[in-house]
Design a protein around this motif. Structure first.
Motif, PDB file in Angstrom:
ATOM      1  N   UNK A  31       0.917  -1.308   0.045  1.00  0.00           N
ATOM      2  CA  UNK A  31       0.039   0.001   0.027  1.00  0.00           C
ATOM      3  C   UNK A  31       0.955   1.263   0.144  1.00  0.00           C
ATOM      4  N   UNK A  32       0.530   2.258  -0.910  1.00  0.00           N
ATOM      5  CA  UNK A  32       1.355   3.496  -1.001  1.00  0.00           C
ATOM      6  C   UNK A  32       2.577   3.439  -1.942  1.00  0.00           C
ATOM      7  N   UNK A  33       2.778   2.286  -2.281  1.00  0.00           N
ATOM      8  CA  UNK A  33       3.988   1.939  -3.130  1.00  0.00           C
ATOM      9  C   UNK A  33       3.986   2.805  -4.619  1.00  0.00           C
ATOM     10  N   UNK A 508      18.122   6.528  -2.207  1.00  0.00           N
ATOM     11  CA  UNK A 508      18.520   8.229  -2.225  1.00  0.00           C
ATOM     12  C   UNK A 508      17.809   9.091  -1.591  1.00  0.00           C
ATOM     13  N   UNK A 509      18.183  10.462  -1.594  1.00  0.00           N
ATOM     14  CA  UNK A 509      17.627  11.299  -0.615  1.00  0.00           C
ATOM     15  C   UNK A 509      16.144  11.489  -0.585  1.00  0.00           C
ATOM     16  N   UNK A 510      15.491  10.868  -1.936  1.00  0.00           N
ATOM     17  CA  UNK A 510      13.924  10.927  -1.852  1.00  0.00           C
ATOM     18  C   UNK A 510      13.447   9.611  -2.364  1.00  0.00           C
ATOM     19  N   UNK A 511      12.481   9.213  -1.665  1.00  0.00           N
ATOM     20  CA  UNK A 511      11.981   7.788  -1.887  1.00  0.00           C
ATOM     21  C   UNK A 511      10.938   8.175  -3.356  1.00  0.00           C
ATOM     22  N   UNK A 512      11.268   7.190  -4.107  1.00  0.00           N
ATOM     23  CA  UNK A 512      10.744   7.061  -5.431  1.00  0.00           C
ATOM     24  C   UNK A 512       9.990   5.703  -5.665  1.00  0.00           C
TER      25      UNK A 512
END
Length: 551
Positions: A31-33, A508-512
């Motif tokens: 969920x939320x991926x 990395x610095x931001x989840x993607x």
């Protein structure tokens, strides 16, 4: 069908590419991926609006591109209708810039969202969780019944006659409105027309009238000044013409001495002739000019009338007054013929209405014929997918003429034995809506030329044997259509010809969000996790293998 899908810089998706199977594709993930985010991106290819809020990196543009194989579908006509080049492989691309500017392309040809929507709707049928609730909408039910009954030709024939009816109705209304308005101002228009006609505008030259009046008003001064000039030229003791004659005589005595002198003699001769002609013309004009008070008053009256008409009608020229006069004449002639025109318009409306009613009757007959069968088929399917005692009724009620016919479709439903079916939107739960919409999609899939069908969590409230039955039906649909289903169920995951896994990358610095197609062993592992949690035991792994064998 979708051959490839590429998404860049959309919400949590930095870059995503997938090449779905031409048959059944299952997409799973926590969920939320970002599973449903993908549907939002696909929506851009269907002409949905977007803004800069969807940009992952606000300094980069978002790109969503889909490549579709449409060679097996009869879509050439709609491409021609939208003035687009038809190719067996269609490429649709949307771009959203950081400034918010949206651009759309079909086969590299820039297009608008209306055209994109018209084409996109023929390529993909996207079922969202919101669409399940739309099944409660009467218009949606009408379209579903028409698809089941294969009514497109009857609908097209009816819409042609409905268009003719509405046009005839508008024409009659316009004439009747014109008649009412014309009756109110006909007398005033006739007064204006008479005034313009009596001005005899066709024979009137305003510039010439003004010039003639100016000459007449200054006649005495003109005669006096011309007399003075004529006297200087030809009548005084030292008249200019006489002096020119004497000058010619003198220069002629030496003209033979050189070419320059001969040329001067000739020029003097020309001047003398021209000046003599000017003097004669002045005499003629002087004799012609006369002070005529009656003529002056006549011209003033004519010009005063002209100026008054120009001021009244707010135009500066005679030609524009003539145009107004002719338009008034035409309008009054039309008023005189309006009664006959209205009679003819009423006959045309009556004829168009009969044609519309005849075709509407055929459409209603078809809908009533298939409504019972459609309801029975829906019942059979929902009985198989967990609503054992479900009852469906489809009522075809009369309604006012519209572009979709003269019928109001009402789907009634009851999930329980012995309970009278009521309007679907009043009694169905969310899970029941999902299974009902699935039944409808299943029944009409082969009756529509829809290359790709996408389901978003159609399995809400489903488990066990019901889930297995739904996936079997999906596999049947996938024989003739590409099917993509987002699911949380291991039964669905095991039944797909291709299994895609969506996950969040936190490296990395931001989840993607990212996506990968799972190989055989990876599928076993992922399905086992769906059954037994993050650390599945041996029994969960065995269950996953069994599901894959069943699938």
């Amino acid at each position: 069908m979708i051959k490839s899908l590429q998404i860049k810089n959309y919400a949590l998706i930095q870059e995503l590419e997938m090449s779905p199977s031409p048959r059944l594709n299952i997409i799973t993930g926590e969920t939320g991926a970002g599973k449903s985010i993908m549907l939002g991106a696909v929506g851009l290819l269907l002409g949905k609006r977007a803004d800069t809020k969807i940009l992952l990196d606000e300094h980069q543009k978002c790109i969503v591109e889909g490549v579709f194989d449409i060679s097996s579908y009869r879509l050439k006509k709609i491409f021609e209708e939208e003035n687009l080049d038809y190719e067996s492989e269609c490429v649709i691309r949307r771009e959203i810039s950081p400034s918010g500017k949206s651009r759309a392309f079909i086969n590299d040809t820039p297009t608008n969202l209306g055209t994109l929507k018209a084409i996109g709707e023929k390529l993909m049928d996207v079922h969202s969780q919101h669409e399940s609730l739309q099944l409660g909408n009467n218009f949606y039910q009408l379209n579903a019944l028409d698809a089941f009954a294969s009514n497109p030709e009857l609908i097209s024939d009816y819409q042609d006659s409905f268009k003719g009816y509405t046009q005839a109705k508008k024409a009659l209304f316009k004439l009747e409105s014109l008649a009412t308005k014309s009756a109110e101002d006909a007398d005033y228009k006739q007064f204006l027309l008479t005034e313009l006609q009596e001005a005899h505008l066709d024979d009137l030259n305003q510039e010439e009238l003004e010039s003639t009046l100016e000459v007449l008003e200054n006649a005495e001064d003109i005669k006096l000044k011309l007399a003075q000039v004529i006297n200087l030229l030809d009548e005084s003791e030292v008249a200019i013409l006489q002096q020119l004659t004497e000058s010619k005589t003198i220069i002629n005595t030496i003209a033979s001495f050189s070419k320059d002198l001969e040329e001067l003699s000739n020029r003097l001769e020309s001047v003398s002739i021209e000046l003599a002609d000017v003097s004669n013309e002045m005499q003629r004009v002087q004799d012609k000019v006369a002070h005529d008070p009656e003529k002056i008053q006549e011209l003033k009256d004519r010009l005063d009338l002209l100026f008054r008409l120009q001021k009244k009608h707010s135009v500066p020229t005679v030609s524009e007054l003539i145009a107004i006069r002719d338009e008034l004449d035409q309008n009054l002639s039309q008023v005189a013929n309006l009664d006959n025109d209205i009679l003819q318009a009423k006959k045309a409306l009556e004829k168009a209405e009969k044609a519309m009613l005849r075709r509407a009757g055929k459409l209603t007959e078809s809908r009533k014929l298939f409504a019972l069968n459609f309801a029975d088929e829906i019942e059979k399917i929902i009985h198989q997918i967990g609503i054992e005692n479900g009852t469906v009724e489809i009522k075809v009620n009369p309604s006012e003429p519209s572009s979709s016919g003269m019928d109001l479709i009402e789907m009634h439903f009851s999930a329980n034995k012995g309970i009278k079916p009521q309007e679907l939107k009043e009694v169905a739960s969310g899970g029941e809506f999902s299974r009902l919409i699935f039944a409808v999609k299943y029944l009409i899939a082969d009756k529509t030329a829809m290359p790709t069908i996408i389901f978003d969590e159609i399995d809400t409230g489903v488990s066990g044997e019901v889930a297995l039955q739904m996936i079997r039906m999906m596999k049947h649909m996938a024989k003739n259509h590409q099917v993509i289903s987002i699911s949380h169920l291991p039964q669905f995951a095991a039944g797909g010809d291709a299994h895609y896994f969506v996950y969040k990358d936190h490296s990395s610095d931001r989840s993607v969000s990212r996506i990968k197609r799972l190989a055989d062993q990876d599928r076993v592992t992922e399905i086992a996790k769906m059954i037994g949690g993050e650390n599945p035991g041996a029994s969960a792994v065995e269950s996953a293998k069994e599901l894959l064998q069943i699938g």
